[in-house]
Structures are given as C-alpha cells and as structure tokens.
Design a protein around this motif. Structure first.
Motif, PDB file in Angstrom:
ATOM      1  N   MET A  69      38.281  48.462  45.984  1.00 57.73           N
ATOM      2  CA  MET A  69      37.515  48.093  44.812  1.00 57.73           C
ATOM      3  C   MET A  69      36.116  48.704  44.796  1.00 57.73           C
ATOM      4  SD  MET A  69      38.238  44.091  44.154  1.00 57.73           S
ATOM      5  CE  MET A  69      39.832  43.498  43.633  1.00 57.73           C
ATOM      6  N   ALA A  70      35.684  49.292  45.911  1.00 57.41           N
ATOM      7  CA  ALA A  70      34.286  49.713  46.032  1.00 57.41           C
ATOM      8  C   ALA A  70      34.024  51.037  45.341  1.00 57.41           C
ATOM      9  CB  ALA A  70      33.894  49.817  47.503  1.00 57.41           C
ATOM     10  N   SER A  71      33.003  51.061  44.504  1.00 53.10           N
ATOM     11  CA  SER A  71      32.642  52.284  43.801  1.00 53.10           C
ATOM     12  C   SER A  71      31.835  53.209  44.706  1.00 53.10           C
ATOM     13  CB  SER A  71      31.811  51.962  42.561  1.00 53.10           C
ATOM     14  OG  SER A  71      32.551  51.234  41.638  1.00 53.10           O
ATOM     15  N   ALA A  72      31.802  54.477  44.367  1.00 55.11           N
ATOM     16  CA  ALA A  72      30.985  55.446  45.091  1.00 55.11           C
ATOM     17  C   ALA A  72      30.132  56.197  44.091  1.00 55.11           C
ATOM     18  CB  ALA A  72      31.874  56.435  45.857  1.00 55.11           C
ATOM     19  N   PRO A  73      28.915  56.628  44.483  1.00 56.70           N
ATOM     20  CA  PRO A  73      28.075  57.385  43.563  1.00 56.70           C
ATOM     21  C   PRO A  73      28.704  58.735  43.261  1.00 56.70           C
ATOM     22  CG  PRO A  73      27.157  57.422  45.775  1.00 56.70           C
ATOM     23  CD  PRO A  73      28.306  56.448  45.796  1.00 56.70           C
ATOM     24  N   GLN A  74      28.322  59.318  42.119  1.00 56.03           N
ATOM     25  CA  GLN A  74      28.880  60.610  41.739  1.00 56.03           C
ATOM     26  C   GLN A  74      28.511  61.681  42.759  1.00 56.03           C
ATOM     27  OE1 GLN A  74      27.475  61.281  37.759  1.00 56.03           O
ATOM     28  NE2 GLN A  74      28.968  59.910  36.858  1.00 56.03           N
TER      29      GLN A  74
ATOM     30  N   LEU B 259      31.374  41.430  42.894  1.00 53.52           N
ATOM     31  CA  LEU B 259      32.344  42.018  41.972  1.00 53.52           C
ATOM     32  C   LEU B 259      32.009  41.604  40.546  1.00 53.52           C
ATOM     33  CD1 LEU B 259      35.777  41.662  43.810  1.00 53.52           C
ATOM     34  CD2 LEU B 259      34.247  43.637  43.695  1.00 53.52           C
ATOM     35  N   MET B 260      31.583  42.571  39.738  1.00 53.19           N
ATOM     36  CA  MET B 260      31.321  42.327  38.324  1.00 53.19           C
ATOM     37  C   MET B 260      32.522  42.703  37.473  1.00 53.19           C
ATOM     38  SD  MET B 260      27.330  43.456  37.920  1.00 53.19           S
ATOM     39  CE  MET B 260      26.111  42.148  37.959  1.00 53.19           C
ATOM     40  N   GLY B 261      33.549  43.163  38.122  1.00 53.90           N
ATOM     41  CA  GLY B 261      34.829  43.488  37.494  1.00 53.90           C
ATOM     42  C   GLY B 261      35.831  43.698  38.600  1.00 53.90           C
ATOM     43  N   LEU B 262      37.121  43.594  38.276  1.00 55.00           N
ATOM     44  CA  LEU B 262      38.151  43.759  39.303  1.00 55.00           C
ATOM     45  C   LEU B 262      38.735  45.160  39.335  1.00 55.00           C
ATOM     46  CD1 LEU B 262      40.115  40.377  39.061  1.00 55.00           C
ATOM     47  CD2 LEU B 262      38.121  40.961  40.444  1.00 55.00           C
ATOM     48  N   ASN B 263      38.337  45.999  38.411  1.00 52.44           N
ATOM     49  CA  ASN B 263      38.887  47.351  38.337  1.00 52.44           C
ATOM     50  C   ASN B 263      37.790  48.387  38.200  1.00 52.44           C
ATOM     51  OD1 ASN B 263      41.063  45.450  36.820  1.00 52.44           O
ATOM     52  ND2 ASN B 263      42.072  47.058  37.978  1.00 52.44           N
ATOM     53  N   GLU B 264      38.071  49.574  38.708  1.00 51.69           N
ATOM     54  CA  GLU B 264      37.136  50.687  38.583  1.00 51.69           C
ATOM     55  C   GLU B 264      36.739  50.869  37.118  1.00 51.69           C
ATOM     56  OE1 GLU B 264      35.808  52.575  40.862  1.00 51.69           O
ATOM     57  OE2 GLU B 264      36.983  52.225  42.661  1.00 51.69           O
ATOM     58  N   GLY B 265      35.434  51.033  36.874  1.00 50.12           N
ATOM     59  CA  GLY B 265      34.944  51.304  35.535  1.00 50.12           C
ATOM     60  C   GLY B 265      34.787  50.088  34.650  1.00 50.12           C
ATOM     61  N   VAL B 266      34.943  48.883  35.212  1.00 47.31           N
ATOM     62  CA  VAL B 266      34.876  47.658  34.407  1.00 47.31           C
ATOM     63  C   VAL B 266      33.765  46.748  34.929  1.00 47.31           C
ATOM     64  CG1 VAL B 266      36.081  45.565  33.678  1.00 47.31           C
ATOM     65  CG2 VAL B 266      37.326  47.733  33.821  1.00 47.31           C
ATOM     66  N   ASN B 267      32.832  46.404  34.053  1.00 48.46           N
ATOM     67  CA  ASN B 267      31.805  45.404  34.348  1.00 48.46           C
ATOM     68  C   ASN B 267      31.826  44.416  33.192  1.00 48.46           C
ATOM     69  OD1 ASN B 267      29.388  43.888  34.607  1.00 48.46           O
ATOM     70  ND2 ASN B 267      28.395  45.546  35.712  1.00 48.46           N
TER      71      ASN B 267
ATOM     72  N   GLY C 248      39.921  36.586  33.878  1.00 50.71           N
ATOM     73  CA  GLY C 248      39.975  36.044  32.527  1.00 50.71           C
ATOM     74  C   GLY C 248      39.013  36.750  31.589  1.00 50.71           C
ATOM     75  N   ARG C 249      37.835  37.106  32.100  1.00 48.97           N
ATOM     76  CA  ARG C 249      36.870  37.837  31.274  1.00 48.97           C
ATOM     77  C   ARG C 249      37.418  39.207  30.881  1.00 48.97           C
ATOM     78  NH1 ARG C 249      31.316  36.160  31.733  1.00 48.97           N
ATOM     79  NH2 ARG C 249      31.115  34.241  32.947  1.00 48.97           N
ATOM     80  N   GLN C 250      38.105  39.852  31.818  1.00 42.39           N
ATOM     81  CA  GLN C 250      38.683  41.163  31.501  1.00 42.39           C
ATOM     82  C   GLN C 250      39.741  41.036  30.402  1.00 42.39           C
ATOM     83  OE1 GLN C 250      38.056  43.460  35.801  1.00 42.39           O
ATOM     84  NE2 GLN C 250      39.955  43.677  34.698  1.00 42.39           N
ATOM     85  N   ILE C 251      40.524  39.980  30.449  1.00 39.75           N
ATOM     86  CA  ILE C 251      41.528  39.758  29.402  1.00 39.75           C
ATOM     87  C   ILE C 251      40.835  39.586  28.052  1.00 39.75           C
ATOM     88  CG2 ILE C 251      43.261  38.135  28.528  1.00 39.75           C
ATOM     89  CD1 ILE C 251      44.082  37.595  31.380  1.00 39.75           C
ATOM     90  N   GLN C 252      39.792  38.738  28.018  1.00 41.53           N
ATOM     91  CA  GLN C 252      39.074  38.490  26.773  1.00 41.53           C
ATOM     92  C   GLN C 252      38.456  39.761  26.207  1.00 41.53           C
ATOM     93  OE1 GLN C 252      36.227  35.439  27.755  1.00 41.53           O
ATOM     94  NE2 GLN C 252      37.767  33.808  27.861  1.00 41.53           N
ATOM     95  N   GLN C 253      38.019  40.646  27.085  1.00 39.35           N
ATOM     96  CA  GLN C 253      37.365  41.871  26.642  1.00 39.35           C
ATOM     97  C   GLN C 253      38.338  43.038  26.479  1.00 39.35           C
ATOM     98  OE1 GLN C 253      33.952  42.696  29.180  1.00 39.35           O
ATOM     99  NE2 GLN C 253      33.318  40.544  29.158  1.00 39.35           N
ATOM    100  N   GLY C 254      39.629  42.787  26.696  1.00 40.97           N
ATOM    101  CA  GLY C 254      40.630  43.837  26.528  1.00 40.97           C
ATOM    102  C   GLY C 254      40.520  44.949  27.535  1.00 40.97           C
ATOM    103  N   LYS C 255      40.160  44.612  28.786  1.00 43.51           N
ATOM    104  CA  LYS C 255      39.951  45.627  29.823  1.00 43.51           C
ATOM    105  C   LYS C 255      40.919  45.439  30.980  1.00 43.51           C
ATOM    106  CE  LYS C 255      35.032  45.951  28.691  1.00 43.51           C
ATOM    107  NZ  LYS C 255      33.639  45.750  29.149  1.00 43.51           N
TER     108      LYS C 255
END
Length: 260
Positions: free
Chosen positions: A1-6, A74-82, A242-249
């Motif tokens: 789940m961990a992001s990396a800088p560009q 974790l502000m999101g459970l998937n890459e690219g999602v906050n 649940g937030r991701q579902i509500q936001q369609g992500k």
C-alpha cells in the motif's frame, strides 16, 4: 500500500530540493493556501509515533514493508486514492493532518553526502514560496524572520520525532512483532471480497505472549499505548473502504496492493 515519490532520490511529495538562503531568497515570501494539492492521490502518509493518539481517530495506522518499516496513515486503501481531500486538495472534513504533510514544502537535508549538519531546504516547484504575491517574508535582510525560524524549529522537531519513531520500530522488530497484514472486506452484492495486502501490522497473538517485564518497560516508556493505538486504528479500514464506495473510487474485488 505504500506510495513512493516520483523521483526515487527524493522523499514523498518532493520534486526538487533547494537550500533556503538570504542571498537567493531575500525577497521571497511564504504563501498561505487552503488546498493541500500535494496530498491529492496520496493514500499513505508517513507518521511519527507522537502522532498515533491523534491519527488513530481518523486513519488506519499500518507499517510499510521492507527492512526499515515506517508507520503510515492510510488516507485511502488503493494507490492514487485519498478519500479525505477533493481533487484540488481541499479537506472534505476536519481531520488530523500528519506532520509530514504539514512541513511541506520545507525539509531538513544534507547539502552534500559527507555534510555533518542538516540545512533547511524547500521544494521550488510547490508554488508555496516565491517573490510574487502576498505572504509572510522569509528574511529581513540577512536575518531569518519568525516565519522561517518557526518552520526550521518544526522541521527539527520532526527529525527528533523521526528518531524516536525509528527506535519504536526497532523494538517491534527486536521482538518480531511485525507480520504481513491482510484485510478482506466483503461488500454486499459482490461474491468475492476486496483483499488488501502489502503492509505490515502488529501480531496480536505474539503481543499477548510478550514477557511481563518487557510490557512493564513499554508501559513506562510510552510504547504500549502506541501499540494499542495502532491496533485500534485498524478497525477504520472499513470506514475508509466505505468512503471509497461513496466517492466511486473502488477497484475490482480480489485485488492485492503491493508495497512500492
């Protein structure tokens, strides 16, 4: 789940680093903004241990994989999602903002590999500092203003908190308490669950078998409440889901999100 800088040589958020100095930035100002654009699409933000009590109210706290695990909010459970900021970086609601994000665009860094001291640097691509527009001056002649001195102190405190965080993680590793995490969330209407991996968490079974004298030491040092905050925060996985579902992500079911 961990992001990396560009840029693999720079920390998360940072596209470039320039040392702040009164010669080149004598007339520069710090601009205020209500948009944390650097958080858009960032789902995992580093945390220090001092932040666990506040962060665990809003976010699941996990650890990155690798030889040197780092606590993450974790502000999101998937890459690219906050799920806590909109597409412009405005917070959807009032939540705790990790210190790692609040110090941006500043950072303490070594100017050369063999340097003994850290220097206050900033990301010139952030748009948060510059000569144009209104804002708080960074220098008064050759003297750093209260704005600059305040940010320097904040960055120094962050570095100190980082050392305490590293000591906490080393204690977890010493007692082999970190294990590969996995969360399966069943959504109504789907036959297959959503499965999330690619992070570390504390093994509750091993924690229950830690010697009493060790637990007493952790309680006295403040480590034990941090472990409890981490474990309680994991219940928020479903809230973020649940937030991701509500936001369609949402992705497809049965996805494994490996750590970067």
């Amino acid at each position: 789940m961990a992001s990396a800088p560009q840029n693999a040589n720079l920390p998360l958020f940072y596209n470039d680093l320039v040392p702040l100095n009164s010669r080149d930035h004598a007339t520069w100002k710090s601009h205020t903004t209500d948009k944390a654009s650097w958080l858009v699409g960032q789902h995992a933000i580093p945390l220090t241990v001092e932040e666990f009590p506040q962060a665990q109210r809003n976010f699941p706290i996990v650890f990155s994989v690798g030889d040197q695990p780092v606590p993450l909010a974790l502000m999101g459970l998937n890459e690219g999602v906050n799920v806590f900021v909109d597409d412009e970086g405005k917070f959807i609601e009032n939540v705790y903002v990790p210190a790692y994000a609040r110090r941006y665009p500043f950072l303490l860094a070594k100017l050369t590999p063999d340097a003994q001291e850290l220097s206050l640097c900033f990301d010139p691509t952030s748009g948060l500092l510059g000569e144009d527009g209104d804002g708080a001056p960074l220098f008064d002649g050759e003297t750093a203003t209260e704005t600059t001195q305040g940010m320097l102190k904040f960055c120094e405190q962050f570095e100190e908190a980082g050392m305490r965080t590293a000591a906490f993680v080393e204690e977890l590793k010493k007692h082999e308490l970190l294990i590969d995490g996995e969360v399966a969330i069943q959504q109504e209407g789907n036959d297959q669950p959503f499965v999330y991996r690619g992070f570390l968490m504390v093994d509750q079974n091993k924690l229950q078998n830690v010697r009493g004298d060790v637990l007493r030491g952790w309680n006295q040092s403040g480590f034990l409440p941090l472990l409890i905050a981490h474990l309680f925060s994991l219940e928020l996985m479903r809230d973020v889901f649940g937030r991701q579902i509500q936001q369609g992500k949402m992705p497809q079911p049965q996805v494994a999100i490996p750590a970067a």
